[in-house]
Design a protein around this motif. Sequence first.
Motif, PDB file in Angstrom:
ATOM      1  N   THR A  36       0.875  -1.174   0.000  1.00 37.96           N
ATOM      2  CA  THR A  36       0.000   0.000   0.000  1.00 37.96           C
ATOM      3  C   THR A  36       0.913   1.225   0.000  1.00 37.96           C
ATOM      4  O   THR A  36       2.143   1.088  -0.054  1.00 37.96           O
ATOM      5  CB  THR A  36      -0.863   0.035   1.279  1.00 37.96           C
ATOM      6  N   TYR A  37       0.342   2.421   0.137  1.00 37.66           N
ATOM      7  CA  TYR A  37       1.173   3.639   0.171  1.00 37.66           C
ATOM      8  C   TYR A  37       2.242   3.531   1.265  1.00 37.66           C
ATOM      9  O   TYR A  37       3.320   4.113   1.154  1.00 37.66           O
ATOM     10  CB  TYR A  37       0.287   4.886   0.430  1.00 37.66           C
ATOM     11  N   ALA A  38       1.959   2.750   2.338  1.00 38.17           N
ATOM     12  CA  ALA A  38       2.887   2.676   3.486  1.00 38.17           C
ATOM     13  C   ALA A  38       3.964   1.611   3.318  1.00 38.17           C
ATOM     14  O   ALA A  38       4.905   1.565   4.103  1.00 38.17           O
ATOM     15  CB  ALA A  38       2.099   2.396   4.766  1.00 38.17           C
ATOM     16  N   GLY A  39       3.812   0.771   2.306  1.00 36.53           N
ATOM     17  CA  GLY A  39       4.779  -0.311   2.104  1.00 36.53           C
ATOM     18  C   GLY A  39       5.861   0.131   1.138  1.00 36.53           C
ATOM     19  O   GLY A  39       5.567   0.600   0.035  1.00 36.53           O
ATOM     20  N   PRO A 186       6.671   9.158   6.602  1.00 38.94           N
ATOM     21  CA  PRO A 186       6.727  10.547   7.081  1.00 38.94           C
ATOM     22  C   PRO A 186       5.378  11.257   7.227  1.00 38.94           C
ATOM     23  O   PRO A 186       5.313  12.479   7.135  1.00 38.94           O
ATOM     24  CB  PRO A 186       7.607  11.241   6.018  1.00 38.94           C
ATOM     25  N   GLU A 187       4.327  10.485   7.544  1.00 40.40           N
ATOM     26  CA  GLU A 187       3.070  11.099   7.965  1.00 40.40           C
ATOM     27  C   GLU A 187       2.966  11.006   9.498  1.00 40.40           C
ATOM     28  O   GLU A 187       2.114  11.646  10.101  1.00 40.40           O
ATOM     29  CB  GLU A 187       1.866  10.378   7.332  1.00 40.40           C
ATOM     30  N   PHE A 193       7.620  15.736  11.613  1.00 37.31           N
ATOM     31  CA  PHE A 193       8.136  16.983  12.189  1.00 37.31           C
ATOM     32  C   PHE A 193       9.587  17.224  11.743  1.00 37.31           C
ATOM     33  O   PHE A 193       9.946  18.340  11.368  1.00 37.31           O
ATOM     34  CB  PHE A 193       8.051  16.940  13.724  1.00 37.31           C
ATOM     35  N   VAL A 194      10.405  16.169  11.769  1.00 35.59           N
ATOM     36  CA  VAL A 194      11.808  16.357  11.373  1.00 35.59           C
ATOM     37  C   VAL A 194      11.872  16.817   9.911  1.00 35.59           C
ATOM     38  O   VAL A 194      12.566  17.788   9.575  1.00 35.59           O
ATOM     39  CB  VAL A 194      12.621  15.049  11.549  1.00 35.59           C
ATOM     40  N   SER A 195      11.112  16.139   9.046  1.00 38.30           N
ATOM     41  CA  SER A 195      11.195  16.485   7.621  1.00 38.30           C
ATOM     42  C   SER A 195      10.618  17.878   7.365  1.00 38.30           C
ATOM     43  O   SER A 195      11.161  18.642   6.570  1.00 38.30           O
ATOM     44  CB  SER A 195      10.515  15.417   6.761  1.00 38.30           C
ATOM     45  N   ASN A 196       9.525  18.224   8.071  1.00 38.62           N
ATOM     46  CA  ASN A 196       8.987  19.580   7.915  1.00 38.62           C
ATOM     47  C   ASN A 196      10.033  20.630   8.270  1.00 38.62           C
ATOM     48  O   ASN A 196      10.240  21.599   7.530  1.00 38.62           O
ATOM     49  CB  ASN A 196       7.785  19.785   8.860  1.00 38.62           C
ATOM     50  N   LEU A 318       8.680   9.999  -0.640  1.00 37.05           N
ATOM     51  CA  LEU A 318       7.411   9.606  -0.009  1.00 37.05           C
ATOM     52  C   LEU A 318       6.564  10.834   0.294  1.00 37.05           C
ATOM     53  O   LEU A 318       5.354  10.848   0.099  1.00 37.05           O
ATOM     54  CB  LEU A 318       7.677   8.836   1.294  1.00 37.05           C
ATOM     55  N   LYS A 319       7.223  11.889   0.754  1.00 35.94           N
ATOM     56  CA  LYS A 319       6.505  13.120   1.082  1.00 35.94           C
ATOM     57  C   LYS A 319       5.971  13.779  -0.183  1.00 35.94           C
ATOM     58  O   LYS A 319       4.854  14.273  -0.213  1.00 35.94           O
ATOM     59  CB  LYS A 319       7.425  14.086   1.815  1.00 35.94           C
TER      60      LYS A 319
END
Length: 323
Positions: A36-39, A186-187, A193-196, A318-319
């Motif tokens: 899925t989107y998470a895999g 990264p949701e 937060f780190v990536s933002n 991914l983001k």
Amino acid sequence: MNLLVTGGCGFIGSNFIRYMLETYNDLSIVNYDKLTYAGNPENLKDIEDCGRYTFVQGDICDFDLVSSVISKYNIDTIVHFAAESHVDRSIDGGYEFVKTNVLGTFTMLDAALKNGIKRFIHISTDEVYGSTPDKPFEEIDILNPSSPYSSSKAGSDLLALSFFTTHKLPVIVTRCTNNYGPYQYPEKLIPFFVSNLMEGKKVPVYGTGKNIRDWLYVIDHCRAIDFVLHNGIPGEIYNIGGGEEKTNLEITYKILELLGKDESMIEYVEDRKGHDFRYSLDFGKLRSMGWEPEYSFDDAIEETVNWYVENESWWRPLKERKA
Ligand code: NAD
């Protein structure tokens, strides 16, 4: 041991597969994941050619495929991670959560039963207990989930236990607290937060930021599952905690500090619907058997934040795909 791991391309599953292959050299793993989107197969790029690892793309709701994989690879043990796992997505639409988490888990249990599986570990969550007003939850406490996510996990958790009671399928249920570490989509709070912050964006804190979670380093979680696999008793439930309860604001400030940013980067946003105030687990049962967390929050959060800083090429696609 011939191990089938479901959801092994996700966050915890991929860390678990790597941990088990590094810890044991007499074990083979089949990773069964729908992607899925998470895999993300990238999570296991470093071990995919190790010779004791096989990937099969498939849905846990597909009984025939699950059954044929169990039989083809002579599987004796299943560790079942696959799930829809993001609370906010379950609030926006819960259908996939019920389908994958409830029907998918039933299908896995049914296939395990029909194929004589010797150990089935079902990975559940502290969220099934709901929010605690005072004391940490023990394994005997009632389930009182709040979100469509946690309710679907509670359903699958009870189904797993029912297969032990009814059919004597050797099922063990583990309920863990919030995991953190490398390869988390990264949701979720920490990588988000780190990536933002790395992108120069603010970090959205729900409500007052005072909600409390207990944080468990993913490698400690892998160690606990391994421990339960070898020492757990069928039909039992084991809570797995980190013993590191923190408010969301404490986590936020820690990330800001590690990245050299200040509180002007915090943006308070409307609270999540039905937001549980505090999750807390008593994991004395597992402790009394000889397992306890090895990593302190202060060390492991620093390692985790550094991992996301150094692996921008992992999270950025991914983001961008999500946006
Ligand atoms: P994740 O979302 O990162 O990964 C889920 C994986 O399952 C993905 O690889 C996805 O492709 C796969 N999957 C989803 N639906 C599937 C289907 N129908 N068939 C086959 N594969 C499918 O999740 P995670 O954070 O690694 O969580 C793993 C497990 O641990 C879940 O059961 C979750 O409920 C539980 N858990 C997670 C946490 C946490 O903090 N992350 C805490 C407590 C419990």
